[in-house]
Motif scaffolding. Structure first.
Motif, mmCIF file in Angstrom:
data_model
loop_
_atom_site.group_PDB
_atom_site.id
_atom_site.type_symbol
_atom_site.label_atom_id
_atom_site.label_comp_id
_atom_site.label_asym_id
_atom_site.label_seq_id
_atom_site.Cartn_x
_atom_site.Cartn_y
_atom_site.Cartn_z
ATOM 1 N N GLY A 156 -6.236 2.690 -1.031
ATOM 2 C CA GLY A 156 -6.169 0.995 -1.528
ATOM 3 C C GLY A 156 -4.860 0.041 -0.929
ATOM 4 N N ILE A 157 -4.558 0.556 0.038
ATOM 5 C CA ILE A 157 -3.304 -0.397 1.312
ATOM 6 C C ILE A 157 -2.041 -0.474 0.515
ATOM 7 C CG2 ILE A 157 -3.420 -2.056 2.837
ATOM 8 C CD1 ILE A 157 -5.217 0.170 3.374
ATOM 9 N N ASP A 158 -2.212 -1.504 -0.555
ATOM 10 C CA ASP A 158 -1.268 -1.955 -1.234
ATOM 11 C C ASP A 158 -0.868 -1.251 -2.200
ATOM 12 O OD1 ASP A 158 1.137 -3.102 -2.243
ATOM 13 O OD2 ASP A 158 0.900 -5.280 -0.748
ATOM 14 N N PRO A 159 0.131 -0.986 -3.255
ATOM 15 C CA PRO A 159 0.193 -0.925 -4.182
ATOM 16 C C PRO A 159 0.755 -0.913 -5.456
ATOM 17 C CG PRO A 159 1.476 0.692 -3.164
ATOM 18 C CD PRO A 159 1.326 -0.592 -2.038
ATOM 19 N N ASN A 160 1.367 -2.195 -4.929
ATOM 20 C CA ASN A 160 2.404 -3.681 -5.469
ATOM 21 C C ASN A 160 1.327 -4.903 -5.459
ATOM 22 O OD1 ASN A 160 4.298 -1.681 -5.367
ATOM 23 N ND2 ASN A 160 4.672 -2.497 -3.029
ATOM 24 N N LYS A 161 0.391 -5.018 -5.248
ATOM 25 C CA LYS A 161 -0.416 -6.458 -5.316
ATOM 26 C C LYS A 161 -2.151 -6.637 -4.916
ATOM 27 C CE LYS A 161 0.528 -8.439 -0.341
ATOM 28 N NZ LYS A 161 1.295 -9.740 0.491
ATOM 29 N N ASP A 162 -2.591 -7.013 -5.314
ATOM 30 C CA ASP A 162 -4.185 -7.372 -5.464
ATOM 31 C C ASP A 162 -4.217 -7.600 -3.759
ATOM 32 O OD1 ASP A 162 -4.689 -6.238 -8.205
ATOM 33 O OD2 ASP A 162 -4.780 -8.572 -8.994
#
Length: 301
Positions: free
Chosen positions: A90-96
């Protein structure tokens, strides 16, 4: 009818499959082929689709579908089973974000979705579909990870082997038989790994998030349709326009948004004219009342 329903009808239904989710994507790092010309003929749209077979046992499949030149037919290009899907990043677990990666046994694709909401819907549905699929495989008698299934494979692999006395009563045989059993049983497939994905996409209580993302996708499509129609060039001299000066309505989402916005604009204009007429009538009625009052005062004296 939306794009997902059209793809399901044209690509998956004839193959006795049912689509679960589809996301429009583009490559993050486009492959450059120097000797191939670039132009309008090479333009196409790519969709990554997750589908399941209707027959039992059900198979979970990931399919790449393309639509060349904006034409109606969709073409199935590549297909993998969920056993070949090693990792979803998902590349980034902190933002959409719209970026995500799919790692297969023989392929590694880096994609960017048309919006972050569509990517979140795709990963959320894919995660729960994979969990359901692998849990179903483990519950099947003799299936993945089942001791009974491993024992049946051992017996089928060596039908002529004699049972040693130590193997009776639930005991294992000698080291030779154990080595043969290990050699006949292949490696178990690894389950799909989801990394760098937000917890709200891979959690259990995510129905509300799915509804929110679907609403975001709907509004993003409406916005893109309106922007594309506003930025599109006017009708050229070589094209015939309709008697009202408008382009003939089409079946795309943009044409639907254009007709809706035009109807709202016309309705607003009519309401504005009605409001102006109402104000004029109010002024005339006030003048008539003032004149009647003056006449009443004059003749009363």
């Amino acid at each position: 009818m939306n794009i997902q329903s059209v793809i399901n009808r044209e690509v998956f239904a004839p193959r006795d499959e049912r689509i679960l989710v589809a996301v429009e994507v583009k490559r993050r790092k486009r492959k450059k082929v120097p000797f191939l010309p670039t132009g309008g003929k090479g333009e196409y749209m790519t969709y990554i689709c997750l589908s399941v077979t209707n027959k039992r046992p059900a198979q979970l499949l990931i399919t790449k579908v393309k639509q060349f030149g904006g034409s109606a037919p969709f073409t199935r290009r590549s297909q993998w089973s969920v056993e070949q899907l090693r990792q979803v990043d998902g590349i980034d677990p902190n933002k959409d974000c719209p970026e995500f990666d799919l790692v297969f046994d023989n392929a590694f694709d880096q994609w960017v979705a048309s919006s972050a909401a569509e990517k979140c819907i795709f990963i959320q549905i894919m995660y729960h579909a994979c969990q359901t699929y692998w849990e179903g495989k483990e519950r099947v008698p003799g299936g993945l990870g089942s001791p009974a299934g491993d024992q049946q494979k051992d017996q089928r692999a060596s039908p002529g082997a004699q049972v040693s006395p130590g193997s009776q009563g639930g005991q294992r045989g000698g080291p030779g038989a154990q080595a043969r059993r290990k050699s006949t049983v292949g490696p178990r497939p690894r389950q799909t790994e989801f990394v760098n994905c937000q917890s709200k996409l891979t959690g259990d209580a995510c129905t509300v998030n799915l509804v929110i993302y679907r609403c975001k996708v709907f509004f993003n499509r409406m916005k893109k349709g309106m922007v594309s129609k506003q930025s599109s060039p006017q009708v050229g001299a070589g094209h015939r326009a309709s008697p009202s000066g408008q382009r003939p309505p089409g079946g795309s989402m943009g044409s639907v948004v254009q007709r809706a916005s035009q109807a709202l604009q016309e309705r607003g204009e009519r309401l504005g004219r009605a409001e102006n007429q109402t104000v004029d009538l109010m002024h005339k009625a006030q003048q008539f009342a003032d004149t009647a009052h003056k006449l009443a005062l004059k003749y009363s004296n």
